[in-house]
Design an enzyme around this catalytic site. Structure first.
Site, mmCIF file in Angstrom:
data_model
loop_
_atom_site.group_PDB
_atom_site.id
_atom_site.type_symbol
_atom_site.label_atom_id
_atom_site.label_comp_id
_atom_site.label_asym_id
_atom_site.label_seq_id
_atom_site.Cartn_x
_atom_site.Cartn_y
_atom_site.Cartn_z
ATOM 1 N N ILE A 13 80.248 53.404 19.681
ATOM 2 C CA ILE A 13 81.443 52.571 19.566
ATOM 3 C C ILE A 13 82.225 52.909 18.301
ATOM 4 O O ILE A 13 83.456 52.996 18.333
ATOM 5 C CB ILE A 13 81.079 51.071 19.610
ATOM 6 C CG1 ILE A 13 80.412 50.727 20.951
ATOM 7 C CG2 ILE A 13 82.322 50.204 19.393
ATOM 8 C CD1 ILE A 13 81.247 51.063 22.185
ATOM 9 N N CYS A 151 81.065 44.586 26.335
ATOM 10 C CA CYS A 151 81.897 45.360 27.259
ATOM 11 C C CYS A 151 81.916 44.705 28.636
ATOM 12 O O CYS A 151 82.958 44.660 29.303
ATOM 13 C CB CYS A 151 81.396 46.800 27.349
ATOM 14 S SG CYS A 151 79.645 46.967 27.779
ATOM 15 N N THR A 181 72.784 53.337 27.734
ATOM 16 C CA THR A 181 73.223 53.129 26.353
ATOM 17 C C THR A 181 72.162 53.665 25.396
ATOM 18 O O THR A 181 71.046 53.997 25.802
ATOM 19 C CB THR A 181 73.480 51.637 26.056
ATOM 20 O OG1 THR A 181 72.291 50.886 26.338
ATOM 21 C CG2 THR A 181 74.632 51.118 26.899
#
Length: 337
Positions: A13, A151, A181
């Protein structure tokens, strides 16, 4: 004029927020802190990206700083947020993207170094949560630490708001089919709190808990207690999809629902809630700026009060774009922009 921003944590991110900021122009990233990434490696990690491709501009080290397209960024390597001298670099607003300092108390440590406000790029147990397009009207400049939620909440909340405002959601269940992730295992390994989460992401569909649906109740209070859900982690690198099943309070045909969502996507939620009626798949949304893209062809209805709605989201890029949007909105409300 641009809001001066620092990024704590140069992971997925953090790096993609920087890419978005460079595109937008109204955010100037003046500092980055990451104690685990050396400066020369920082150049490499920002330049090359398996999902979003090679950065097309210039990235180099000059005079001990990270220089992107000629713009010099001060780099710190502090483990304790209180030790980061944000003020010396001119960073007023901080993106807290380590995934570690997600409470008001922990994120507030950034203020000791001269920062004025912190935006957590994750859900928070106690920080006010905001979803762009949904509840920014609740923002107050007195907040020093705020959360951009998750998200998945950013995908779900705009769609839920449109449906709830028009038809009323009596109750609903959400499933997110979610891309890999960084916290997941490439091969089976120990994961004491989440046994399934310790299994290899490469060859499994992994059920997982998510607070994303319940969090919608925090940003849309009238939905509190009406939504919950779960996640399936799948072996893809990016782009996820929300499957929302709801029981409506006011009956509507599926075509009417589609028309309602399309109208919102072209009006008040343009750029936040997208719309597609094409035969798309997940990779078609890599790099999508929207928080949520409604797929009219994928949804189904069993009656006029019981429907399944599908929405795609780039869980990296679209979310990072909203982090930037929230930064800019807060700065404007605070009189800093």
């Amino acid at each position: 004029m641009a809001v001066k921003v620092g990024i704590n944590g140069f992971g997925r991110i953090g790096r993609i927020v920087l890419r978005n900021a460079l595109q937008l122009g109204n955010i100037e990233v003046v500092a980055i802190n990451d104690p685990f990434i050396a400066l020369d490696y920082m150049v490499y990690m920002f330049k090359y990206d398996t999902v979003h491709g090679r950065y097309k501009g210039t990235v180099e080290v000059k005079d001990g700083k990270l220089v992107v397209d000629g713009h010099a960024i001060t780099v710190f390597a502090e483990k304790n947020p209180a030790d980061i001298k944000w003020g010396s670099a001119g960073a007023d607003y901080i993106v807290e993207s380590t995934g570690v300092f997600t409470t008001v108390e922990k994120a507030s440590l950034h203020l000791q170094g001269g920062a004025k406000k912190v935006v957590i790029s994750a859900p928070s147990a106690d920080a006010p949560m905001f979803v762009v397009g949904v509840n920014l009207d609740k923002y107050d400049s007195k907040y020093q630490v705020i959360s951009n939620a998750s998200c998945t909440t950013n995908c779900l909340a705009p769609l839920a708001k449109v449906i709830h405002d028009k038809y009323g959601i009596a109750e609903g269940l959400m499933t997110t089919v979610h891309a890999t992730t960084a916290t997941q295992k490439t091969v089976d390994g120990p994961s004491h709190k989440d046994w399934r989460g310790g299994r290899s992401v490469n060859n499994n569909i992994i059920p997982s808990s998510t607070g994303a649906a319940k969090a919608v109740g925090k940003v849309i209070p009238s939905l509190n207690g009406r939504l919950t859900g779960l996640a399936f982690r799948v072996p893809t690198l990016d782009v996820s999809v929300v499957d929302l099943v709801v029981r409506l309070e006011k009956e509507a045909s599926y075509d009417e629902i589609v028309a309602t969502v399309k109208e919102a996507s072209e009006g008040p939620l343009k750029g936040i809630l997208g719309f597609t009626d094409e035969s798309v798949v997940s990779t078609d949304f890599t790099g999508a700026n929207e928080s949520s893209i409604f797929d009219s062809k994928a949804g189904i209805a069993i009656s006029k009060s019981f429907v399944k709605l599908i929405a795609w989201y780039d869980n990296e890029w679209g979310y990072s774009r909203r982090v930037c949007d929230l930064l800019v909105y807060a700065a404007k409300q605070d009189g800093a922009l």
